[in-house]
Design an enzyme around this catalytic site. Structure first.
Site, short mmCIF file in Angstrom:
data_model
loop_
_atom_site.label_atom_id
_atom_site.label_comp_id
_atom_site.label_asym_id
_atom_site.label_seq_id
_atom_site.Cartn_x
_atom_site.Cartn_y
_atom_site.Cartn_z
N HIS B 52 1.00 -1.11 0.06
CA HIS B 52 -0.04 -0.01 0.08
C HIS B 52 0.97 1.16 0.10
CE1 HIS B 52 -4.13 -1.90 1.75
NE2 HIS B 52 -3.32 -2.74 0.85
N GLU B 54 1.03 4.00 1.67
CA GLU B 54 1.55 4.23 3.25
C GLU B 54 2.72 3.52 3.76
OE1 GLU B 54 -1.66 3.46 2.43
OE2 GLU B 54 -3.14 4.88 3.31
N CYS B 82 -6.11 1.85 5.66
CA CYS B 82 -6.53 0.89 6.18
C CYS B 82 -6.09 0.53 7.36
CB CYS B 82 -6.52 -0.26 5.02
SG CYS B 82 -4.90 -1.13 5.14
N CYS B 85 -2.41 -0.06 7.38
CA CYS B 85 -1.56 1.14 7.32
C CYS B 85 -1.79 2.14 8.54
CB CYS B 85 -1.93 1.91 5.98
SG CYS B 85 -1.47 0.98 4.42
#
Lengths: 156, 156
Positions: B52, B54, B82, B85
């Site tokens: 992801h 992040e 999410c 993260c």
């Protein structure tokens, strides 16, 4: 191999990490009784705060199997996955998590835990992952005891 | 540079990702008004379900700054992180998260979301991270619209 043996692999891997000055966490990812990846926490070695054992095991498994979908894989973790690792298991569609020690045990040994249990994450997040806790719990807690005696330990 | 400009960098980076067939998420990590890392989701490019925006931004920042402690850093994310993260931000001791679109927007566009908000994670997990939501929300939602029109899009 049996489930006990898979967890013992994760425990041995965590012990390897302790001997390298890493924190006492190991994870073994298995599919159809075959070990796909087995890793220890490597935050200090990699200087990467996301390098938890489960995250590394998932990343390696994706590479090895050539897919981001780890359906049918089972995670054996010496400690209850933190919410980061639990969520990574969800994203990877891992089928089941077995864990030994709990988040509260890690906290007792000084880790800056996010106190949200896997059961809670599963229920609130509506995740289909199955969870089996307290699996070889005593053997997993033993890792914290060994780690706490090492002279080059670093918490975070 | 202003906070608006940092978010616009994250948005532009997400757009770069969309053009590479990645999912429409970007994140920019800033310390003392300096951009430390700016990344887009790279799950498909890397074949890594944990990639992801992040997570990649945090990993790069740790390497760049030579530390696992990102205290004082601020995360600008085009979508609400999410729980994976968010937890990574907690572990990295990031001070504040600004986000644009919400988890419910991502879900609307077909992502297999864990429906646990950052507010909830913060409160339940007793995290000190500050959160500012709906930051350039419309511009961030626009990314989903652009992505949904691309012919090589892949959800997961």
């Amino acid at each position: 191999m049996t489930n006990n043996e898979f967890m013992l692999l994760a425990i041995e891997k965590a012990r390897t990490g302790i001997n390298q000055g890493q924190t006492p966490f190991g994870a073994c990812l298995v599919r159809k009784e075959e070990v796909i990846s087995c890793e220890h926490n490597n935050v200090w070695n990699n200087l990467d705060i996301t390098a938890h054992a489960e995250i590394i095991a998932i990343r390696k498994a994706c590479k090895k199997l050539g897919t981001i979908d780890l359906s049918g894989c089972v995670m054996f973790s010496t400690c209850e996955p933190c919410p980061m690792c639990f969520s990574a298991c969800h994203w990877a569609r891992i089928s089941k998590i077995y864990y030994g020690a709990g988040i509260e045990d890690a906290k007792k040994y000084g880790f800056n835990e996010i106190e949200i249990s896997n059961d809670f994450m599963k229920e609130k997040g509506k995740s289909p992952i199955k969870i089996e806790k307290d699996f070889l719990r005593n053997e997993c807690i033993q890792l914290f005891k060994e780690w706490s005696k090492s002279t080059d330990k670093n918490v975070y």
